[in-house]
Design an enzyme around this catalytic site. Structure first.
Site, PDB file in Angstrom:
ATOM      1  N   GLU A  89       4.741  -6.207   7.511  1.00  0.00           N
ATOM      2  CA  GLU A  89       5.877  -6.985   8.022  1.00  0.00           C
ATOM      3  C   GLU A  89       6.818  -6.134   8.867  1.00  0.00           C
ATOM      4  O   GLU A  89       7.392  -6.624   9.835  1.00  0.00           O
ATOM      5  CB  GLU A  89       6.641  -7.620   6.856  1.00  0.00           C
ATOM      6  N   VAL A  90       7.014  -4.894   8.464  1.00  0.00           N
ATOM      7  CA  VAL A  90       7.940  -4.016   9.196  1.00  0.00           C
ATOM      8  C   VAL A  90       7.111  -3.026  10.021  1.00  0.00           C
ATOM      9  O   VAL A  90       6.321  -2.246   9.454  1.00  0.00           O
ATOM     10  CB  VAL A  90       8.866  -3.257   8.219  1.00  0.00           C
TER      11      VAL A  90
ATOM     12  N   HIS B 233       4.954   2.761   6.657  1.00  0.00           N
ATOM     13  CA  HIS B 233       5.568   3.004   5.347  1.00  0.00           C
ATOM     14  C   HIS B 233       4.496   2.956   4.281  1.00  0.00           C
ATOM     15  O   HIS B 233       3.578   2.145   4.331  1.00  0.00           O
ATOM     16  CB  HIS B 233       6.674   2.003   5.030  1.00  0.00           C
TER      17      HIS B 233
ATOM     18  N   ASP C 197      12.688  -0.085  -2.388  1.00  0.00           N
ATOM     19  CA  ASP C 197      12.436  -1.369  -1.732  1.00  0.00           C
ATOM     20  C   ASP C 197      13.523  -2.358  -2.143  1.00  0.00           C
ATOM     21  O   ASP C 197      13.939  -2.400  -3.300  1.00  0.00           O
ATOM     22  CB  ASP C 197      11.046  -1.899  -2.119  1.00  0.00           C
TER      23      ASP C 197
ATOM     24  N   HIS D   1       4.121   2.137   0.368  1.00  0.00           N
ATOM     25  CA  HIS D   1       4.720   1.599  -0.849  1.00  0.00           C
ATOM     26  C   HIS D   1       4.220   2.444  -2.012  1.00  0.00           C
ATOM     27  O   HIS D   1       3.009   2.662  -2.137  1.00  0.00           O
ATOM     28  CB  HIS D   1       4.260   0.160  -1.113  1.00  0.00           C
TER      29      HIS D   1
HETATM   30  P1  5GP Z   1       5.310  -4.562   4.445  1.00  0.00           P
HETATM   31  O1  5GP Z   1       5.063  -6.014   4.140  1.00  0.00           O
HETATM   32  O2  5GP Z   1       5.677  -4.357   5.898  1.00  0.00           O
HETATM   33  O3  5GP Z   1       4.226  -3.657   3.962  1.00  0.00           O
HETATM   34  O4  5GP Z   1       6.559  -4.156   3.553  1.00  0.00           O
HETATM   35  C1  5GP Z   1       7.888  -4.222   3.987  1.00  0.00           C
HETATM   36  C2  5GP Z   1       8.764  -3.967   2.794  1.00  0.00           C
HETATM   37  O5  5GP Z   1      10.083  -3.700   3.258  1.00  0.00           O
HETATM   38  C3  5GP Z   1       8.882  -5.152   1.815  1.00  0.00           C
HETATM   39  O6  5GP Z   1       8.437  -4.747   0.529  1.00  0.00           O
HETATM   40  C4  5GP Z   1      10.361  -5.495   1.833  1.00  0.00           C
HETATM   41  O7  5GP Z   1      10.872  -5.875   0.576  1.00  0.00           O
HETATM   42  C5  5GP Z   1      10.999  -4.208   2.340  1.00  0.00           C
HETATM   43  N1  5GP Z   1      12.248  -4.406   3.065  1.00  0.00           N
HETATM   44  C6  5GP Z   1      12.487  -5.299   4.052  1.00  0.00           C
HETATM   45  N2  5GP Z   1      13.753  -5.185   4.507  1.00  0.00           N
HETATM   46  C7  5GP Z   1      14.319  -4.182   3.792  1.00  0.00           C
HETATM   47  C8  5GP Z   1      15.613  -3.579   3.813  1.00  0.00           C
HETATM   48  O8  5GP Z   1      16.512  -3.949   4.570  1.00  0.00           O
HETATM   49  N3  5GP Z   1      15.836  -2.557   2.931  1.00  0.00           N
HETATM   50  C9  5GP Z   1      14.867  -2.122   2.070  1.00  0.00           C
HETATM   51  N4  5GP Z   1      15.189  -1.120   1.255  1.00  0.00           N
HETATM   52  N5  5GP Z   1      13.625  -2.659   2.027  1.00  0.00           N
HETATM   53  C10 5GP Z   1      13.366  -3.677   2.880  1.00  0.00           C
END
Ligand code: 5GP
Length: 120
Positions: free
Chosen positions: A99-100, A104, A33, A106
């Site tokens: 967010e993405v 995924h 991350d 974690h």
């Molecule tokens: P979510 O909130 O969608 O569960 O988690 C998205 C995760 O993607 C976050 O922990 C954030 O730090 C990570 N993230 C966002 N953009 C990037 C990126 O460009 N590269 C990497 N390696 N992680 C990212």
């Protein structure tokens, strides 16, 4: 909702933006991350275009589903967090805080994850 080909993990899968790769096989990519919340913070994603856990569970093949879970176990062993434990999170949709929009997991380890989410 249609899968967004411009999400950041789609770009990582295409090689448009770099990542620090931890593991890869035919169905899975795992990388660190960019904003680690614990000493070990790995994101494990399917290579297929799945928006979230619901989409994946409904539409992924058995091989893809198995590969994602096998990868989690292997990464846990290789990262030496299997013994001390880790938190496996799949934020899903708006209320899940995703967010993405590419499924995924974690993997958070190397230090205690803390309590479960607070009661409202
Ligand atoms: P979510 O909130 O969608 O569960 O988690 C998205 C995760 O993607 C976050 O922990 C954030 O730090 C990570 N993230 C966002 N953009 C990037 C990126 O460009 N590269 C990497 N390696 N992680 C990212």
């Amino acid at each position: 909702m249609a899968y967004d080909d411009n999400n950041v993990f789609a770009k990582i899968l295409r090689g448009d933006i770099p990542c620090r790769k931890v593991y890869e096989d035919d169905h899975v990519l795992a990388f660190e991350d960019i904003e680690p919340k614990r000493p070990v913070h790995v994101l494990v994603i399917p290579k297929g275009k799945y928006e979230d856990a619901t989409d994946f569970g409904e539409n992924a093949s058995d091989a893809e589903i198995a590969a994602l879970h096998r990868a989690v176990a292997r990464i846990a062993r290789d990262s030496n967090i299997d013994g001390t434990g880790y938190r496996l999170i799949a934020n899903t949709g708006a209320n899940g805080g995703q967010e993405v929009p590419h499924l995924h997991f974690h993997m958070l380890g190397g230090a205690p994850a803390g309590p479960m989410i607070k009661n409202q």
